[in-house]
Design an enzyme around this catalytic site. Structure first.
Site, PDB file in Angstrom:
ATOM      1  CB  CYS A 122      71.681   3.383  29.721  1.00  0.00           C
ATOM      2  SG  CYS A 122      73.774   1.945  28.961  1.00  0.00           S
ATOM      3  CE  LYS A 203      80.292   3.923  26.903  1.00  0.00           C
ATOM      4  NZ  LYS A 203      79.413   3.096  27.592  1.00  0.00           N
ATOM      5  NE  ARG A 213      73.997   6.749  23.255  1.00  0.00           N
ATOM      6  CZ  ARG A 213      75.294   7.519  23.125  1.00  0.00           C
ATOM      7  NH1 ARG A 213      74.439   8.399  22.878  1.00  0.00           N
ATOM      8  NH2 ARG A 213      76.236   7.460  23.747  1.00  0.00           N
ATOM      9  NE  ARG A 225      74.391   6.947  27.881  1.00  0.00           N
ATOM     10  CZ  ARG A 225      73.811   6.472  27.051  1.00  0.00           C
ATOM     11  NH1 ARG A 225      73.827   6.693  25.418  1.00  0.00           N
ATOM     12  NH2 ARG A 225      72.029   5.399  27.320  1.00  0.00           N
ATOM     13  CE  LYS A 256      81.592   1.242  23.733  1.00  0.00           C
ATOM     14  NZ  LYS A 256      80.469   0.872  24.671  1.00  0.00           N
ATOM     15  CB  SER A 282      77.779   0.603  16.978  1.00  0.00           C
ATOM     16  OG  SER A 282      77.761   1.414  17.310  1.00  0.00           O
ATOM     17  CE1 TYR A 321      78.925  -4.617  18.154  1.00  0.00           C
ATOM     18  CE2 TYR A 321      80.264  -3.291  17.535  1.00  0.00           C
ATOM     19  CZ  TYR A 321      79.179  -3.517  18.494  1.00  0.00           C
ATOM     20  OH  TYR A 321      78.774  -2.804  19.741  1.00  0.00           O
TER      21      TYR A 321
HETATM   22 ZN   LIG Z   1      75.124   2.624  29.832  1.00  0.00          ZN
END
Ligand SMILES: [Zn+2]
Length: 331
Positions: A122, A203, A213, A225, A256, A282, A321
């Protein structure tokens, strides 16, 4: 026996007592820190959508890797932003691609730091999907326009090129069916049998990826998606995805996002014997940061509580993070 013989507060009576009886303790060893590498020279640019996160170029990433390793964090997860994109994402398996060069830089600077690489298309496709566009219009209705098997072949190429560059672990995040099998076979055929696969097994098609993103410049140009990532309302399907990935050759499986999916992490931990990873994404990171910046939460304690909850649910590995900040607190 009940009250007054049983008094639960006895075991909370002091810090030492609480430390003694707790079952879950965060360790720096639990963390993986995500890193973003892009083309250019001397780049260390703040990512607007993500507090304290940066885009690095290949020549600045070694210094960051040394910093991460010096905190005792065992691994990084590398994402690439290529200089050019095309319909099939060919920069993703280019020998001199941005990730391939970054792997070499990091391994030269900090050989002990594990390099895990994100395997997806992606960031590399001009349409922003994790696979290639279906060429046959009749079939595209059933697969949301994304060709599963053709995508798997390309993903295996990407994984091989990362292994050749020196990656310790490859981490496919695309959610195509059968991609672990394609990748495992390709690695075996090319004598990379010791490269591990960390699969993004469960996911979910989540709104919590929003800030990422922006960071990875990978928003899809059309559609969404949902034909490959999982429906957030499904739970048994996650168990089926994980079982298939293990059967196909995954060494570590991932759930995830983490925070809204603690039940999935728990179920996976109870059911499967391989290490379970969870991605503290995120959106989770920025919910907490934004609330802290607005003066609504104490950032340090909320961060530690969030990470502890993910571990308590059953995660052996936490991709976050917050890894550097949490590592500093734990030490
Ligand atoms: Zn991807």
């Amino acid at each position: 026996m009940g009250f007054p013989k049983n008094r639960m507060r006895r075991l909370r009576s002091s810090d030492s007592m609480r430390r003694l009886v707790r079952r879950t303790s965060l360790r720096v060893d639990d963390f993986v820190y995500p890193l973003f590498v892009r083309e250019g020279m001397g780049v260390k640019e703040p990512i607007k959508s993500m507090t304290d996160c940066f885009h690095f170029s290949v020549d600045t990433i070694a210094e960051e890797a040394r910093d991460i390793a010096s905190l005792g964090i065992p691994a990084v997860l590398l994402f690439g932003l290529p200089g050019k994109k095309d319909a099939v994402g060919s920069e993703a398996w280019a020998e001199d691609g941005v990730v391939q060069r970054a792997i070499k830089e990091i391994k030269a600077a900090t050989p002990e730091l594990l390099v895990i690489t994100d395997i997806c298309l992606c960031e590399y496709t001009d349409h922003g999907h994790c696979g290639v566009i279906e060429a046959c219009p009749e079939r595209s209705r059933g697969n949301g326009g994304i060709d599963n098997d053709a995508s798997c072949e390309l993903l295996a190429r990407v994984a091989l090129s990362h292994a050749q560059a020196g990656a310790d672990v490859v981490a496919p995040s695309d959610m195509m069916d059968g991609r672990i099998k394609y990748i495992r076979e390709t690695l075996e055929e090319n004598s990379f049998e010791n490269v591990a696969i960390l699969s993004y097994s469960a996911k979910y098609a989540s709104a919590f990826y929003g800030p990422f993103r922006d960071a990875a410049e990978s928003a899809p140009a059309f559609g969404d998606r949902k034909t490959y990532q999982m429906d957030p309302a499904c739970s048994n399907q996650a168990m089926a995805e994980i079982a298939l990935d293990i059967e196909e050759g995954a060494d570590i499986v991932m759930i995830k996002p983490a925070l809204a999916y603690l039940d999935i992490i728990y179920r996976a931990g109870q059911r499967f014997d391989c290490p379970i990873a969870a991605y503290n994404v995120s959106g989770e990171y920025m919910m907490l940061n934004s609330a802290a910046e607005a003066g609504l939460l104490d950032k340090e304690s909320a961060m530690m509580e969030m990470l502890t909850a993910i571990k308590r649910a059953g995660a052996d590995i936490i991709i976050t993070y917050f890894a550097k900040e949490a590592a500093k607190q734990i030490r």
